[in-house]
Design an enzyme around this catalytic site. Structure first.
Site, PDB file in Angstrom:
ATOM      1  N   SER A 184       0.822  -1.205   0.000  1.00 13.24           N
ATOM      2  CA  SER A 184       0.000   0.000   0.000  1.00 13.24           C
ATOM      3  C   SER A 184       0.866   1.269   0.000  1.00 13.24           C
ATOM      4  CB  SER A 184      -0.942  -0.030   1.203  1.00 13.24           C
ATOM      5  OG  SER A 184      -2.081   0.750   0.948  1.00 13.24           O
ATOM      6  N   LYS A 236     -21.388  17.318   9.080  1.00 14.67           N
ATOM      7  CA  LYS A 236     -20.273  17.425  10.019  1.00 14.67           C
ATOM      8  C   LYS A 236     -20.001  16.094  10.718  1.00 14.67           C
ATOM      9  CE  LYS A 236     -17.033  19.549  12.204  1.00 14.67           C
ATOM     10  NZ  LYS A 236     -15.823  19.931  11.469  1.00 14.67           N
TER      11      LYS A 236
END
Length: 357
Positions: A184, A236
């Protein structure tokens, strides 16, 4: 009429005070009282007592002065020792390796999680990369990879720094050698090297992006727990594990992951070029053994760090330029992590994209 007896005299006279015979101011008759062995006078007794008291007082003052000097010396020694220890702890691990006088290779470890504040952060790795490229006696650089990945931002910054330095120093090669794992974000960095080598059993690849989260909604309902969340901004609390999953928000998060994934793919294609096989599995997030990775063009060969130094760079010796975390930083970092874990709630842990297997 009975006569009253006078009160007893309670005064304490010095010894032999009643035996004192005043000296005759006129005569010096040797047969007089002075000829006998008379006891000490009261004035002499008082004087001796005062002298004795003064003598003992001076002795105590000298003792107190000696202890005061001793404790001052110990205090100064402790302060000097503490300052020396702190200085050594701050500087240990950050010393620049000795400038080589003979041609060598520089070895830099990319180990563990790639993240801000870690030894493999961009803030630590990039400066030593710059020094390695600048030193004339360093003929090549080897990145020793043992990492599952980490932050896409940190990985991207190191990747871009390597590409920039290669343009500035085109004659100085840089190799990546995967030992146990270069996956990765670790492979993101390795893709910037001129060549990637590994062991046939190494884990390589995992070109993808993930975001970990969880959901407690059903468990909260069974336990009778009510979630009270106040936000300013409808998104949010995106990905909040205590709120039901919102389809629109989940699609938005997938879009963010896809965007980062495309950046990852573009970096690998730029670094590896035509060496990559035309295989859709390459960018699916799968990780491969070194044997399979070579078939797919993810690595160039099976070589160890020592082999690359001798046969690729062409030198016999190497210097370790890995940035090390000193003991004080480790202590403070561990303490900060413990306090952070104790004071931070699960709901305030944001889910962030990570490049991990």
């Amino acid at each position: 009429m009975n006569e009253q007896k006078p009160p007893e005299d309670l005064r304490i006279d010095p010894p032999h005070a009643n035996d004192y015979t005043p000296r005759d101011p006129v005569g010096d008759d040797p047969s007089g009282p002075r000829a006998e062995s008379a006891p000490d006078r009261p004035a002499d007794w008082a004087r001796d007592a005062l002298l004795d008291m003064a003598r003992h007082g001076l002795i105590e003052q000298r003792r107190a002065r000696r202890w005061k000097v001793f404790f001052r010396f110990v205090s100064i020694a402790l302060v000097v020792w503490s300052l020396t220890l702190v200085t050594l702890l701050f500087t240990a691990g950050d010393r620049d390796p000795l400038s080589p006088t003979e041609p060598v290779a520089a070895v830099i470890d990319i180990t563990g999680m790639i993240a801000a504040g870690e030894p493999t952060s961009a803030q630590r790795i990039i400066p030593v990369l710059e020094k390695a490229f600048e030193k004339e006696k360093i003929k090549g650089i080897v990145l020793r990879m043992n990492t599952p990945g980490g932050s896409p931002v940190q990985s991207s910054e190191i990747y871009n720094a390597i590409k920039r330095l290669k343009d500035e120093y085109p004659d100085k090669p840089i190799y990546a050698v995967a030992e146990d794992m270069s996956a990765s974000g670790g492979y993101f960095i390795a893709a910037a090297a001129d060549e990637i080598h590994a062991n046939p059993s190494s884990i390589v690849g995992s070109i993808g992006v993930r975001m970990d989260s969880f959901g407690f909604v059903d468990a909260m309902e069974k336990l009778g727990i009510e979630r009270r969340l106040l936000t300013a901004g409808e998104n949010k609390a995106l990905g909040d594990p205590f709120s039901p999953a919102d389809t629109e928000q989940m699609n938005y998060l997938r879009g963010v992951l896809d965007e980062i994934h495309e950046q990852f793919i573009a970096a690998v294609k730029q670094g590896r070029g035509d060496r990559l096989a035309d295989d859709p599995e390459l960018f699916s997030g799968l990780f491969f053994t070194g044997e399979t990775a070579r078939e797919k063009g993810l690595i160039d060969g099976f070589d160890s760090v020592d082999t690359v130094i001798r046969e690729r760079i062409g030198v016999e010796d190497s210097i370790d330029m890995t940035p090390r975390r000193n003991r004080l930083e480790s202590l403070l970092g561990a303490t900060a992590a413990e306090f952070g874990g104790a004071l931070t709630g699960l709901s305030s842990q944001p889910a962030v994209p990570m490049m991990l297997p």
